[in-house]
Enzyme design. Sequence first.
Site, PDB file in Angstrom:
ATOM      1  N   ASP A   9      13.477  15.258  65.780  1.00  0.00           N
ATOM      2  CA  ASP A   9      14.277  16.141  64.955  1.00  0.00           C
ATOM      3  C   ASP A   9      14.882  17.176  65.907  1.00  0.00           C
ATOM      4  OD1 ASP A   9      15.183  17.571  62.562  1.00  0.00           O
ATOM      5  OD2 ASP A   9      13.632  19.018  63.095  1.00  0.00           O
ATOM      6  N   ASP A  11      16.463  20.848  65.175  1.00  0.00           N
ATOM      7  CA  ASP A  11      16.094  22.254  64.989  1.00  0.00           C
ATOM      8  C   ASP A  11      14.587  22.415  64.817  1.00  0.00           C
ATOM      9  OD1 ASP A  11      18.823  23.307  64.841  1.00  0.00           O
ATOM     10  OD2 ASP A  11      18.955  22.213  62.962  1.00  0.00           O
TER      11      ASP A  11
END
Length: 223
Positions: A9, A11
């Site tokens: 992922d 952020d």
Amino acid sequence: MALRAVLFDMDGTLLDTAPDFVAVCQAMRSARDLPPADEQRVRDVISGGARAMVCAAFDLEVGAEGFEALRLEFLERYREHCAVFSKPFDGMLELLTDIERSRLIWGVATNKPVVFAEPIMQQLGLSERSAVLLCPDHVERSKPAPDMLLLACEQMGIAPSDVLFVGDDERDIEAGRAAGCKTAAVTYGYIHPEDNPRHWGADVVVDHPLELRAVLDSALCSC
């Protein structure tokens, strides 16, 4: 656990993008002669996206008068300043180098729109190293649906069972499990104070990027 690739992922997992989000919120408040927002309050809701951050920065609820204009302004300001202060988390560059030296490949699967994700990856010199970058623009359903991860695996030519997906939100772990990937939850990301990554059902939980070295070592030794 046999691995051929690692997906991250963006952020709160691969990158610490919070400083740019906070800077945008503060600039918006400054433009209105308001005092700075509580930085931690903004950080706590980053996983909720622009809506959540605008609500936190201006003490509003979604749908309140003026909210939509603030949300659109937030997105426009962020588009222009999305790669100013963002950087990989401490230890992440070393981990990526370890992954590459182990002849594994890595990529990114994020709910961040491509208009933001691509410039950030390019600015940080990661675009050339990442095998894939999957965003909501590329699939019908975003995480927690598995679509993004399945497409990433397809593009890499690797079975989901040979992929480790690393994330800092329960949606990441749900998406990874639904796709048939191995999953790792991180505690160093943008975790809501009331949430607990150890309750998400991930295969492993780590407190620092470099703790994933042991996971990779174990996987490579078992191949």
